[in-house]
Design a protein around this motif. Sequence first.
Motif, short mmCIF file in Angstrom:
data_model
loop_
_atom_site.label_atom_id
_atom_site.label_comp_id
_atom_site.label_asym_id
_atom_site.label_seq_id
_atom_site.Cartn_x
_atom_site.Cartn_y
_atom_site.Cartn_z
N ALA A 131 82.16 62.59 74.81
CA ALA A 131 80.92 63.37 74.77
C ALA A 131 79.98 62.75 73.75
CB ALA A 131 81.21 64.82 74.41
N ASP A 132 78.68 62.80 74.05
CA ASP A 132 77.72 62.20 73.12
C ASP A 132 77.00 63.22 72.27
OD1 ASP A 132 76.03 63.40 74.97
OD2 ASP A 132 74.82 61.61 75.35
N ARG A 133 77.40 64.52 72.39
CA ARG A 133 76.67 65.55 71.67
C ARG A 133 77.58 66.70 71.27
NH1 ARG A 133 71.46 68.10 74.63
NH2 ARG A 133 72.75 69.95 74.86
N VAL A 134 77.28 67.31 70.12
CA VAL A 134 77.91 68.56 69.69
C VAL A 134 76.79 69.57 69.48
CG1 VAL A 134 79.08 69.74 67.79
CG2 VAL A 134 79.97 67.56 68.63
N ASP A 135 76.91 70.73 70.11
CA ASP A 135 75.91 71.79 69.99
C ASP A 135 76.44 72.93 69.14
OD1 ASP A 135 74.75 70.17 71.89
OD2 ASP A 135 74.33 71.78 73.31
N TYR A 136 75.60 73.46 68.26
CA TYR A 136 75.98 74.69 67.57
C TYR A 136 74.76 75.52 67.24
CZ TYR A 136 75.17 73.78 62.47
OH TYR A 136 74.65 73.57 61.22
N GLY A 137 75.00 76.81 66.94
CA GLY A 137 73.92 77.79 66.93
C GLY A 137 73.31 78.14 65.60
N ALA A 138 73.24 77.21 64.66
CA ALA A 138 72.52 77.49 63.41
C ALA A 138 71.08 77.87 63.75
CB ALA A 138 72.54 76.27 62.51
N HIS A 139 70.56 78.88 63.05
CA HIS A 139 69.17 79.28 63.33
C HIS A 139 68.43 79.63 62.05
CE1 HIS A 139 69.71 83.67 62.79
NE2 HIS A 139 70.89 83.50 63.35
N GLY A 140 67.12 79.74 62.19
CA GLY A 140 66.24 79.93 61.04
C GLY A 140 66.54 81.15 60.21
N GLY A 141 67.05 82.20 60.82
CA GLY A 141 67.34 83.42 60.08
C GLY A 141 68.48 83.27 59.10
N ASP A 178 74.94 75.94 54.89
CA ASP A 178 75.35 75.04 55.97
C ASP A 178 74.70 75.39 57.31
OD1 ASP A 178 76.76 77.36 56.43
OD2 ASP A 178 78.75 76.45 56.34
N CYS A 179 73.61 76.15 57.25
CA CYS A 179 72.77 76.37 58.44
C CYS A 179 71.35 75.86 58.21
CB CYS A 179 72.73 77.86 58.79
SG CYS A 179 74.27 78.51 59.47
N ASN A 184 80.97 75.42 58.13
CA ASN A 184 80.35 74.63 59.20
C ASN A 184 80.65 73.14 59.08
OD1 ASN A 184 79.31 76.82 60.51
ND2 ASN A 184 77.22 76.59 59.73
N MET A 185 80.81 72.62 57.86
CA MET A 185 81.18 71.22 57.73
C MET A 185 82.56 70.97 58.33
SD MET A 185 81.32 68.70 54.40
CE MET A 185 79.55 68.75 54.14
#
Length: 264
Positions: A121-131, A138-139, A105-106
Amino acid sequence: MSESAAPATVVIYSGGMDSFTVLHRALREGREVHALSFDYGQRHARELKVAREVCRELGVPHQVVDITAIHGLIDASALTDASQALPDADYAEANLKATVVPNRNMILLSLAIAKAVNIGADRVDYGAHGGDHVLYPDCRPEFVEAMNDVAGIANFEPVTLHAPYLRTDKGEILAEGLAMGLDYGKTWTCYRGEALACGRCGSCRERLAAFAANGAIDPIAYDTTGDEAATSSQRPDAATSSQRPDAATSSQRPDAAAEGTDHV
C-alpha cells in the motif's frame, strides 16, 4: 502483497466517527482499503466491536492488532487506567489533559506504515482533525507533517500519511459524512463502554455539538438519567429513544478477548 489494480490504503480505524468517515472516503476514492484497529488496553472494547461489525458488513479486510503488552508503558491516562476518573466536560486543555495517551498516534502510525509496506500500500489514512489540535499534540499538523516525512524515508517503499480532516473540525467531518449518506449509528464515541452513551464526557459532548451544528439528530441512544447533556435540543428524541438492538451486549474489557477471532 496487494494484487488489486486499485491503489491500496491502510486505514487506522478505531470505530469512532472520524475514522468511520475516513474509511468511507477512501472507499469512495476507489481505494483498496485495509482497515487496521488496535487493542492497546483501552478501558473498553466497544469501539473495536463496532469496527468489526462495520468492516464485516462492507467486506473490508480488517485486522485488530493486540498490543496490550505495551499497556504498562502508556497507562498514565484516564483512557487506559480504570482507576482514574473520566472527566465530564467539554474539550479543554485544563480538564481533559488526563485523556492523552502517551505517544499513541506515533505508535499506531508506525505499525500502520509497516503494514502498508508489507502489503504494497502506498498510503496510510487516519482521522486527526482540527478540533484535536489544542489538546492532543499527536494530532497537530506539525506532527502529521513530520510523520509523513519519516514515512517517506523509513523504508525502501515510501508511504504517504494522509489525514484528510487535519484542518477541519468534527462538525465539518460529520457534514461530509451525512452528505455521503453514512449511518453514524454504526459508530461509537463515548469514553465509557456501557450500553448507552453517557452524553457527559468530552467525546460525547463534541459529538452532540457536531450533530447540532448540522441540524441533525444523533442516531445512537444516550443515558438520559439525571443529566441534561443528552436531553437537550441536540437530542429531541432522547426521552423516547430506545437502545440500539446490539446495545445490551457488553463490550467491557473482561469480555473483549472472547470475540477477538481476528486479533493478531
